[in-house]
Write an enzyme that holds these catalytic residues in place. Structure first.
Site, mmCIF file in Angstrom:
data_model
loop_
_atom_site.group_PDB
_atom_site.id
_atom_site.type_symbol
_atom_site.label_atom_id
_atom_site.label_comp_id
_atom_site.label_asym_id
_atom_site.label_seq_id
_atom_site.Cartn_x
_atom_site.Cartn_y
_atom_site.Cartn_z
ATOM 1 N N HIS A 102 -6.549 -5.968 -0.181
ATOM 2 C CA HIS A 102 -6.265 -5.478 -1.520
ATOM 3 C C HIS A 102 -4.801 -5.599 -1.922
ATOM 4 C CE1 HIS A 102 -8.403 -2.624 -4.586
ATOM 5 N NE2 HIS A 102 -7.836 -3.662 -5.171
ATOM 6 N N ASP A 124 -12.632 1.560 -6.337
ATOM 7 C CA ASP A 124 -12.200 1.589 -4.939
ATOM 8 C C ASP A 124 -12.500 2.956 -4.339
ATOM 9 O OD1 ASP A 124 -10.784 1.229 -2.526
ATOM 10 O OD2 ASP A 124 -9.065 0.313 -3.506
ATOM 11 N N HIS A 126 -10.530 4.108 -2.166
ATOM 12 C CA HIS A 126 -9.181 4.585 -1.899
ATOM 13 C C HIS A 126 -8.328 4.436 -3.163
ATOM 14 C CE1 HIS A 126 -10.965 2.931 1.829
ATOM 15 N NE2 HIS A 126 -10.480 4.036 2.368
ATOM 16 N N ASP A 128 -5.062 3.594 -3.121
ATOM 17 C CA ASP A 128 -4.027 2.567 -2.922
ATOM 18 C C ASP A 128 -2.741 2.955 -3.649
ATOM 19 O OD1 ASP A 128 -5.956 1.253 -1.493
ATOM 20 O OD2 ASP A 128 -6.414 -0.202 -3.053
ATOM 21 N N HIS A 141 -1.913 -2.931 1.875
ATOM 22 C CA HIS A 141 -3.137 -2.864 1.059
ATOM 23 C C HIS A 141 -3.423 -1.433 0.596
ATOM 24 C CE1 HIS A 141 -6.479 -1.956 4.305
ATOM 25 N NE2 HIS A 141 -5.430 -1.205 4.484
ATOM 26 N N ASP A 228 -12.855 -3.327 -5.070
ATOM 27 C CA ASP A 228 -12.821 -3.277 -3.608
ATOM 28 C C ASP A 228 -14.226 -2.960 -3.127
ATOM 29 O OD1 ASP A 228 -12.525 -2.449 -0.904
ATOM 30 O OD2 ASP A 228 -10.438 -1.890 -1.259
ATOM 31 N N ASP A 230 -15.295 -1.709 -0.575
ATOM 32 C CA ASP A 230 -15.507 -0.457 0.157
ATOM 33 C C ASP A 230 -15.840 0.716 -0.753
ATOM 34 O OD1 ASP A 230 -13.077 0.715 -0.748
ATOM 35 O OD2 ASP A 230 -11.984 0.124 1.042
ATOM 36 N N GLU A 273 -11.474 -7.298 0.065
ATOM 37 C CA GLU A 273 -11.790 -6.561 1.295
ATOM 38 C C GLU A 273 -13.166 -6.887 1.871
ATOM 39 O OE1 GLU A 273 -9.666 -4.898 3.031
ATOM 40 O OE2 GLU A 273 -8.022 -4.401 1.642
#
Length: 301
Positions: A102, A124, A126, A128, A141, A228, A230, A273
């Site tokens: 990322h 995402d 997360h 980030d 990332h 992303d 994830d 990712e």
């Protein structure tokens, strides 16, 4: 507002991540007949191939405890990517960037922001939103959203030719559910619009993504979407480096991107990712491609 033609850009970058394997993500997505399937939607498409990216094996190792691991080579790749995205948009293409970790979104979103004041939809698990002062790992990332909104090292914050590349009030973060302690505090004091999994559970994906699109479109020249993999529950997207239980479903992900496609205004899209080493029969890469098609307007009927 529907894009007229698509430019594929592969970025096999894994220096920003803590686990190896995402450098093979672009190949895994191309393997699923990505180009042909985009052409089947009626789009002319050009594949610009992969950017040249350094490997861990040929890069100087970071010092123990380094807070910005592989800073300079990541910044160089992102600067090249920003120029490639800028040129593609100027030529009338919608860039579809295949990752890679990322950290590459520093380049894709910054390139989309050159000559424009865009919004940003960041989907995402997360945030980030770390910097050198808050990171627990030193992995870049985990920092691109902070850098795009003006927080972090100058090599990362200035890739759009201005700082911030994107105004925090024009950013919608969707699906977040895993935050570092200091990152969480920073987000609480930022102007970014955050829609956590709690919001999705309570309000539903349709309401959340419609609000995100409104934020990214208000007073902007279109928006970049960074997706992303994830964000999706690892039961459906196992091939990611930092899986977090309790994510959105495959169908919620499609719905989000279908709504974005219907709204119009997307200038560029990155899918990041995808880690084939951790995947099961290329399922996550195949899902990423299915989602790209939804973002480009594919419908069930």
């Amino acid at each position: 507002m529907k894009p007229e033609k698509i430019a594929l850009i592969g970025v096999p970058l894994d220096l920003g991540a803590g686990r190896r394997g995402v450098d093979m993500g672009p190949s895994a997505m191309r393997y699923t007949a990505l180009r042909r399937r985009i052409e089947d939607l009626g789009y002319p498409i050009v594949d610009l191939g992969n950017l040249v990216t350094p490997m861990v094996e040929t890069s100087a190792p970071p010092a123990p405890g380094e807070c910005l691991r592989y800073l300079e080579p990541i910044a160089e790749v992102c600067a090249t990517l920003a120029a490639t995205v800028e040129a593609s948009i100027a030529d009338g293409f919608l860039p579809l960037i295949l990752g890679g970790d990322h950290s590459l979104s520093l380049g894709s979103a910054s390139g989309s922001a050159r000559g424009c004041a865009p919004g940003l939809i960041w989907i995402d698990a997360h945030a980030d939103f770390n910097t050198a002062e808050t990171t627990l790992s030193g992995n870049i990332h985990g920092m691109p959203l902070a850098a795009l909104t003006g927080r972090g090292h100058p090599l990362l914050t200035g890739l759009a030719g201005r700082t911030p590349a994107i105004q925090p009030g024009h950013v919608a973060l969707v699906g977040v559910r895993d935050l570092d302690p200091l990152e969480r505090e920073a987000l609480l004091h930022a102007s970014i619009h955050v829609f956590t999994m709690h919001d999705i559970d309570r309000r539903g994906m349709a309401a959340v993504i419609e609000a995100a699109v409104a934020i990214a479109q208000q007073g902007t020249g279109g928006f970049h979407v960074s997706f992303d993999l994830d964000v999706i529950d690892p039961r459906e997207a196992p091939g990611v480096g930092t899986p977090v239980a309790g994510g959105i479903s495959r169908r919620e992900a499609h719905l989000a991107l279908e709504i974005i496609a219907h709204a119009g205004g997307m200038r560029s899209l990155d899918l990041v990712e995808v880690n084939p080493i951790l995947d099961e029969r290329n399922a996550t890469a195949a899902l990423a491609v299915d989602l790209a098609l939804s973002a480009l307007g594919k419908r069930i009927l």
